[in-house]
Design an enzyme around this catalytic site. Structure first.
Site, short mmCIF file in Angstrom:
data_model
loop_
_atom_site.label_atom_id
_atom_site.label_comp_id
_atom_site.label_asym_id
_atom_site.label_seq_id
_atom_site.Cartn_x
_atom_site.Cartn_y
_atom_site.Cartn_z
N GLU A 1 29.68 10.99 60.06
CA GLU A 1 30.17 10.89 61.26
C GLU A 1 31.51 10.69 61.44
O GLU A 1 31.91 10.15 62.70
CB GLU A 1 28.87 10.24 62.64
CG GLU A 1 28.31 10.03 62.71
CD GLU A 1 26.89 9.16 62.80
OE1 GLU A 1 27.28 7.77 63.26
OE2 GLU A 1 25.86 8.70 62.56
N GLU B 1 17.98 14.37 60.51
CA GLU B 1 17.09 13.76 61.59
C GLU B 1 16.85 13.86 62.75
O GLU B 1 17.30 13.59 63.51
CB GLU B 1 18.43 12.73 61.92
CG GLU B 1 19.11 11.81 60.88
CD GLU B 1 20.97 11.01 60.98
OE1 GLU B 1 20.93 10.65 62.30
OE2 GLU B 1 21.65 10.30 60.12
O1 G3I Z 1 14.62 -3.28 67.28
C1 G3I Z 1 15.29 -3.80 67.54
C2 G3I Z 1 15.36 -4.42 69.04
O2 G3I Z 1 13.81 -5.21 68.68
C3 G3I Z 1 16.25 -5.53 69.22
O3 G3I Z 1 15.62 -6.05 70.53
C4 G3I Z 1 17.45 -5.26 69.46
C5 G3I Z 1 18.75 -5.72 69.17
O4 G3I Z 1 19.73 -5.00 69.18
O5 G3I Z 1 18.01 -4.07 68.16
C6 G3I Z 1 16.74 -3.41 66.77
O6 G3I Z 1 17.11 -2.85 66.47
C7 G3I Z 1 18.51 -1.89 66.16
C8 G3I Z 1 17.51 -0.10 65.73
O7 G3I Z 1 18.00 0.08 65.08
C9 G3I Z 1 16.14 -0.39 66.27
O8 G3I Z 1 15.55 0.66 65.58
C10 G3I Z 1 19.55 -3.01 65.14
O9 G3I Z 1 20.06 -3.58 66.14
C11 G3I Z 1 20.32 -1.45 65.12
O10 G3I Z 1 21.34 -2.26 64.45
C12 G3I Z 1 19.38 -0.49 64.56
O11 G3I Z 1 19.89 1.25 64.73
C13 G3I Z 1 20.62 1.87 63.88
C14 G3I Z 1 21.61 2.84 63.61
O12 G3I Z 1 21.80 4.02 63.18
C15 G3I Z 1 22.66 1.74 63.77
O13 G3I Z 1 23.53 2.36 64.03
C16 G3I Z 1 18.87 2.80 63.96
O14 G3I Z 1 17.45 1.55 63.69
C17 G3I Z 1 18.46 3.42 63.23
O15 G3I Z 1 17.84 4.34 62.60
C18 G3I Z 1 19.90 4.41 63.31
O16 G3I Z 1 19.59 5.53 62.45
C19 G3I Z 1 21.38 6.52 62.23
C20 G3I Z 1 22.11 6.92 61.24
O17 G3I Z 1 21.68 5.90 60.24
C21 G3I Z 1 23.29 7.84 61.27
N1 G3I Z 1 22.47 8.92 62.53
C22 G3I Z 1 21.88 8.55 63.80
C23 G3I Z 1 21.10 7.82 63.58
C24 G3I Z 1 20.62 7.49 64.87
O18 G3I Z 1 21.59 6.44 65.54
#
Ligand code: G3I
Length: 440
Positions: free
Chosen positions: A245, A356
């Site tokens: 990205e 993805e």
């Molecule tokens: O599940 C909790 C939730 O219970 C809570 O209320 C909330 C509060 O912030 O957090 C939630 O977790 C989040 C989680 O994603 C949920 O799936 C995390 O904070 C958050 O940091 C996390 O984000 C990840 C994201 O990347 C961060 O950049 C995602 O898991 C992950 O799927 C996502 O993956 C990215 C790839 O790496 C790059 N391309 C885009 C893709 C989607 O954003």
């Protein structure tokens, strides 16, 4: 007995003896030859006729043998080599989508570690997919070891401490379950803590950032340590997301690079992408490809900048593939628009990975799930067409999540999303069946 009577008697006896011989001659012998006997013969000549018939039988059998010899077609020569066994029919893949697609591309899934620790979800992952991407666990914020770095900042100044044990754990899990792993991701503006760019690895929000040369050494040694660790597990990693990205046209640079939210750009400058690929090339050890990975990669605006950047990297021999994230929804992009993007990246001679894939959808009724299935089917129909015609070297397609209930989209969109192939109970959704129908 007078002479006349004697003569008559001789004539009569001669006639009696002559009859069976006449009867038994000629075509009548065929009765014996045919295997039937003349046991019904009530004549006193039985012993003779049996003798005669045995002789005749032998003669006929002999004749028959001769004729058999002539009439029987020449036997085919017995094969000298071990006969080749009949080819085993390819098993009909009925219950594994990755098996069903294995002639075209490897299907994978992004998963958090907890789904691999749980026996039920792990069994679905292992059965349905060939590859995994750790959803968050191999990102810089998960692998960089703050405690060790900050315990002796000058010692680790140019060579950051990395949680290699944790990384190795995922390599082992993948290997144990016969899966391969996409490494996501080495260099990314997000999920890379500010302290990594700061002097003395300080977490102070105002701590000064290090100079470009220090940061380049940190980048190189971070990549080096991870790649050298992975080298102990040959063939487990099939692709490296080297840079993720980096393009953000809204930031206004003529090369499209992300600036505002990227400490990589701010500390290193606009050659940070090329530097990352240079180091990755230097330490990569097998056929695992070096990829650039991005979202909205099919939109005209981003495609233009991504293409130009990839062309420059490709011309320098630094990149092997384009990772098309493919976070799509029920309307956008159109299949034609997506196809055009695949073809554009493929025209550079790059391997294509869909990295993805998910399809945001906020409804769970059967009509909507069927529409989703139709759209997934249209997308895969196009991917299969490009693959079969060798128009694009698509080698892997990864879904960003196993079950709807695990998807990041619910959190991101602040509304429940149903974007994947399995529901919360791991039941196959109509989209799964639609994709299977294309290859069975
Ligand atoms: O599940 C909790 C939730 O219970 C809570 O209320 C909330 C509060 O912030 O957090 C939630 O977790 C989040 C989680 O994603 C949920 O799936 C995390 O904070 C958050 O940091 C996390 O984000 C990840 C994201 O990347 C961060 O950049 C995602 O898991 C992950 O799927 C996502 O993956 C990215 C790839 O790496 C790059 N391309 C885009 C893709 C989607 O954003």
């Amino acid at each position: 007995m007078n002479k006349k009577f004697q003569k008559t008697l001789i004539i009569l006896l001669t006639l009696v003896l002559a009859f069976p011989l006449t009867y038994l001659s000629g075509s009548n012998l065929s009765v014996f030859a045919s295997g039937k006997n003349n046991i019904n013969s009530t004549h006193g000549e039985l012993s003779y006729s049996i003798k005669k018939s045995t002789k005749a039988k032998k003669k006929v059998v002999k004749k028959k043998k001769k004729s058999t010899k002539i009439l029987t077609p020449k036997p085919t020569l017995a094969p000298t080599a071990t006969p080749t066994p009949a080819p085993t029919p390819t098993p009909v893949p009925t219950d594994s989508i990755a098996t069903a697609y294995s002639n075209y591309f490897a299907l994978g899934v992004a998963t958090p570690a907890r789904l691999l620790n749980d026996a039920t979800t792990r069994s679905v992952v292992v059965k349905q997919f060939r590859t995994i991407t750790m959803e968050n666990e191999t990102k810089p914020d998960a692998l960089l070891d703050y405690n060790t770095c900050s315990s002796n900042p000058s010692l680790y100044n140019t060579n950051p401490a990395v949680r290699l044990g944790s990384f190795e754990n995922y390599l082992k899990i993948a290997k144990q379950y016969g899966l391969t792993l996409r490494f996501h991701t080495l260099v990314w503006h997000s999920q890379t803590p500010r302290w990594f760019f700061a002097e003395n690895y300080s977490k102070d929000a105002n701590a000064p950032l290090v100079k470009r040369e220090i940061m380049l050494q940190r980048m190189e040694n971070y990549i080096k340590q991870i790649m050298e660790c992975a080298k102990k597990y040959p063939d487990v990693i099939y692709a490296w997301d080297v840079v993720n990205e980096a393009i953000e046209p809204a930031d206004g640079l003529s090369n499209g690079l992300r600036t505002k939210s990227s400490l990589w750009y701010q500390v290193v400058g606009d050659d940070f992408v090329e530097k990352a690929f240079t180091f990755a090339r230097k330490y990569s050890y097998d056929k695992a490809g070096l990829f650039y990975n991005d979202y909205s990669e099919y939109s005209a605006n981003k495609l233009y900048y991504i293409y130009n950047m990839l062309k420059s990297l490709k011309d320098k021999g630094l990149i092997d593939g384009m990772g098309m994230q493919s976070h799509i929804n029920m309307e956008n992009p159109t299949i034609d628009q997506y196809e055009a993007a695949v073809l554009k990246y493929a025209s550079l001679g790059l391997e294509i990975n869909v990295t993805e894939l998910d399809m945001h959808n906020n409804k769970n009724d059967s009509a909507t799930l069927q529409l989703q299935a139709d759209r997934y089917k249209a997308l895969f129909q196009m991917l299969l067409k490009l693959k079969k015609s060798s128009s694009a070297n698509i080698t892997h397609v990864t879904f960003w999540g196993l079950r709807d209930s695990d998807s990041w989209l619910t959190w991101f969109n602040k509304e429940t999303s149903y974007p994947l192939l399995f529901d919360a109970s791991c039941n196959k959704k109509p989209a799964y069946d639609a994709l299977m129908s294309l290859v069975q």
